[in-house]
Design an enzyme around this catalytic site. Structure first.
Site, PDB file in Angstrom:
ATOM      1  N   LYS A   1      11.537 -91.761  68.647  1.00 54.29           N
ATOM      2  CA  LYS A   1      11.168 -90.573  69.417  1.00 54.29           C
ATOM      3  C   LYS A   1       9.742 -90.147  69.140  1.00 54.29           C
ATOM      4  O   LYS A   1       9.073 -89.615  70.023  1.00 54.29           O
ATOM      5  CB  LYS A   1      12.144 -89.430  69.137  1.00 54.29           C
ATOM      6  N   LYS A  59      18.710 -99.957  74.469  1.00 57.36           N
ATOM      7  CA  LYS A  59      19.873 -99.091  74.607  1.00 57.36           C
ATOM      8  C   LYS A  59      19.824 -98.366  75.952  1.00 57.36           C
ATOM      9  O   LYS A  59      18.753 -97.958  76.388  1.00 57.36           O
ATOM     10  CB  LYS A  59      19.823 -98.069  73.461  1.00 57.36           C
ATOM     11  N   LYS A  70      19.103 -91.918  78.783  1.00 60.03           N
ATOM     12  CA  LYS A  70      18.834 -91.029  79.923  1.00 60.03           C
ATOM     13  C   LYS A  70      17.368 -91.039  80.334  1.00 60.03           C
ATOM     14  O   LYS A  70      17.026 -90.634  81.422  1.00 60.03           O
ATOM     15  CB  LYS A  70      19.319 -89.608  79.627  1.00 60.03           C
TER      16      LYS A  70
HETATM   17  P1  TYM Z   1      22.894 -88.187  71.605  1.00 61.01           P
HETATM   18  O1  TYM Z   1      22.900 -86.870  72.259  1.00 61.01           O
HETATM   19  O2  TYM Z   1      21.667 -89.023  71.743  1.00 61.01           O
HETATM   20  O3  TYM Z   1      24.065 -89.147  72.091  1.00 61.01           O
HETATM   21  C1  TYM Z   1      25.376 -88.693  72.188  1.00 61.01           C
HETATM   22  C2  TYM Z   1      26.401 -89.702  71.739  1.00 61.01           C
HETATM   23  O4  TYM Z   1      26.439 -90.821  72.594  1.00 61.01           O
HETATM   24  C3  TYM Z   1      26.203 -92.013  71.887  1.00 61.01           C
HETATM   25  N1  TYM Z   1      25.379 -92.874  72.731  1.00 61.01           N
HETATM   26  C4  TYM Z   1      25.670 -94.153  73.010  1.00 61.01           C
HETATM   27  N2  TYM Z   1      26.701 -94.933  72.643  1.00 61.01           N
HETATM   28  C5  TYM Z   1      26.717 -96.202  73.094  1.00 61.01           C
HETATM   29  N3  TYM Z   1      25.767 -96.719  73.897  1.00 61.01           N
HETATM   30  C6  TYM Z   1      24.703 -95.968  74.289  1.00 61.01           C
HETATM   31  N4  TYM Z   1      23.783 -96.485  75.088  1.00 61.01           N
HETATM   32  C7  TYM Z   1      24.634 -94.619  73.844  1.00 61.01           C
HETATM   33  N5  TYM Z   1      23.758 -93.606  74.060  1.00 61.01           N
HETATM   34  C8  TYM Z   1      24.227 -92.549  73.369  1.00 61.01           C
HETATM   35  C9  TYM Z   1      25.477 -91.587  70.633  1.00 61.01           C
HETATM   36  O5  TYM Z   1      25.650 -92.513  69.590  1.00 61.01           O
HETATM   37  C10 TYM Z   1      26.131 -90.271  70.334  1.00 61.01           C
HETATM   38  O6  TYM Z   1      27.359 -90.447  69.681  1.00 61.01           O
HETATM   39  N6  TYM Z   1      22.058 -86.862  66.893  1.00 61.01           N
HETATM   40  C11 TYM Z   1      23.066 -86.955  67.924  1.00 61.01           C
HETATM   41  C12 TYM Z   1      23.667 -85.629  68.298  1.00 61.01           C
HETATM   42  C13 TYM Z   1      24.248 -84.867  67.168  1.00 61.01           C
HETATM   43  C14 TYM Z   1      25.448 -85.179  66.477  1.00 61.01           C
HETATM   44  C15 TYM Z   1      25.598 -84.151  65.492  1.00 61.01           C
HETATM   45  C16 TYM Z   1      26.381 -86.196  66.586  1.00 61.01           C
HETATM   46  C17 TYM Z   1      23.745 -83.751  66.601  1.00 61.01           C
HETATM   47  N7  TYM Z   1      24.563 -83.296  65.594  1.00 61.01           N
HETATM   48  C18 TYM Z   1      26.685 -84.168  64.626  1.00 61.01           C
HETATM   49  C19 TYM Z   1      27.466 -86.194  65.701  1.00 61.01           C
HETATM   50  C20 TYM Z   1      27.615 -85.187  64.729  1.00 61.01           C
HETATM   51  C21 TYM Z   1      22.416 -87.559  69.143  1.00 61.01           C
HETATM   52  O7  TYM Z   1      21.205 -87.579  69.299  1.00 61.01           O
HETATM   53  O8  TYM Z   1      23.280 -88.013  70.071  1.00 61.01           O
END
Ligand code: TYM
Length: 327
Positions: A111, A193, A196
């Site tokens: 990022k 990956k 969005k």
């Molecule tokens: P975020 O918002 O980027 O993504 C949300 C969830 O979706 C999963 N994910 C994917 N899984 C498989 N293939 C993909 N292409 C893909 N894109 C996204 C991510 O692994 C995630 O599970 N840091 C976290 C948000 C967060 C969080 C937390 C998660 C903040 N606090 C506490 C768990 C517990 C994040 O950026 O996810």
């Protein structure tokens, strides 16, 4: 009952990746565990957001959680900024996290590449806030996609360090990563990956069937014509196979057998249809729920209240242990 915590940033529309990597598994876990699912708006502002859009997406994301099958009567669902204990514990845990540890986080490295002109302190300390999210609720398990494994492991290290310095305070969480769909790749560039920020290679939960079909039609494959799984040499086809299996519940072997001797002209539309049928009811229910603002408000208010009750218990314990004066 064991406890589960997870969250997604309302920094964009939910994607097929976040569905297959995370939400789908949340739905499976809701009967067996005590689950807390969050809309992490405080994480979203680590990069610049449009205020009106952020507000709208946060609420719509709740509608989509419910439409995916999460039952508000079984799970606590809330918006992170409604429970100020996240910020408080996030600050504290930041003081138990090493600069070097944060520097090694791949999400930060990526990022900060993407947002070179605005690398904020918040983007850097993000994992300490995520650790707070998880540890406030003494979560045993964190269902996430593969890209979040490193953050959950850091959370564990922070918890262990804190427990060692004082006494047992935090439950050590384990990541829960699905066998199929843990890393859904971009349709346009299967080395990356699905995310969005890459709208052409990305399927959104709210995409209409014709958009989904178009995106799969254009999906990158190879010149080899055989529907077989080989991550290294056939990244595009392997990704489509994984998506197909995650959508239909079939095994890789079954899917390979199904398309044996058939070309991509049969395979790609079949994957598209499997995804169309998976997402159709979710989109329809989301559209209905998004209109019911009063209902959504009652869900996130009730969720915040329950979450705050649990969070306060942990936070008070922490504050006492580190030497803060009781209020
Ligand atoms: P975020 O918002 O980027 O993504 C949300 C969830 O979706 C999963 N994910 C994917 N899984 C498989 N293939 C993909 N292409 C893909 N894109 C996204 C991510 O692994 C995630 O599970 N840091 C976290 C948000 C967060 C969080 C937390 C998660 C903040 N606090 C506490 C768990 C517990 C994040 O950026 O996810």
């Amino acid at each position: 009952k064991k406890r589960i915590f997870s969250g997604i940033q309302p920094s964009g529309e939910l994607t097929l990746g976040s569905y297959m990597g995370a939400i789908r598994n949340w739905v499976d876990l809701q009967d067996e565990y005590e689950c807390i699912y969050c809309i992490v708006d405080m994480h979203a502002i680590t990069v610049r957001q449009d205020p009106a859009l952020l507000r709208k997406r946060s609420i719509n994301q709740l509608a989509q959680y419910i439409a995916c099958g999460l039952d508000p009567a079984k799970n606590i669902m809330f918006i992170q900024s409604h429970v100020p204990q996240h910020a408080e514990l996030g600050w504290i845990l930041g003081c138990y996290t090493q600069f070097g540890e944060l520097s090694r986080m791949t999400q930060f490295k990526q990022k900060s590449q993407q947002h070179q002109s605005n690398i904020t302190a918040g983007l850097f300390t993000y994992p300490a806030l995520m650790a707070a999210d998880i540890l406030l609720y003494q979560a045993d398990m964190v269902p996430v996609g593969a890209d979040q494994k490193q953050h959950v492991e850091l959370t564990r290290d922070i918890a262990q360090r804190f427990n060692g310095l004082y006494s047992d305070t935090f439950t050590l969480p384990d990541p829960f990563i699905p066998k199929m769909g843990a890393r859904v790749m971009s349709l346009g560039n299967p080395e990356n990956k699905m995310s969005k920020s890459d709208p052409d290679g990305c399927v959104f939960l709210m995409d209409k069937p014709e958009d989904i079909r178009r995106k799969f039609k254009r999906a990158v494959t190879d010149s080899d014509m055989s529907v077989t799984f080989d991550r290294e040499n056939k990244a595009g086809v392997s990704n489509l196979l994984t998506i197909y299996c995650a959508a239909t519940g079939k095994t890789l072997e079954a899917a390979e057998a199904e398309f044996a001797g058939q070309g991509y002209g049969v395979f790609k539309p079949a994957v598209a249809e499997a995804v169309v049928e998976t997402l159709r009811p979710i989109r329809e229910e989301s559209e209905r729920l998004m209109k019911d603002k009063a209902y959504l408000e009652s869900v996130y208010r009730d969720g915040a209240q329950k979450a705050q009750y649990l969070a306060t218990k942990t936070l008070s314990k922490v504050q006492r242990k580190i030497g803060f004066v009781a209020r």
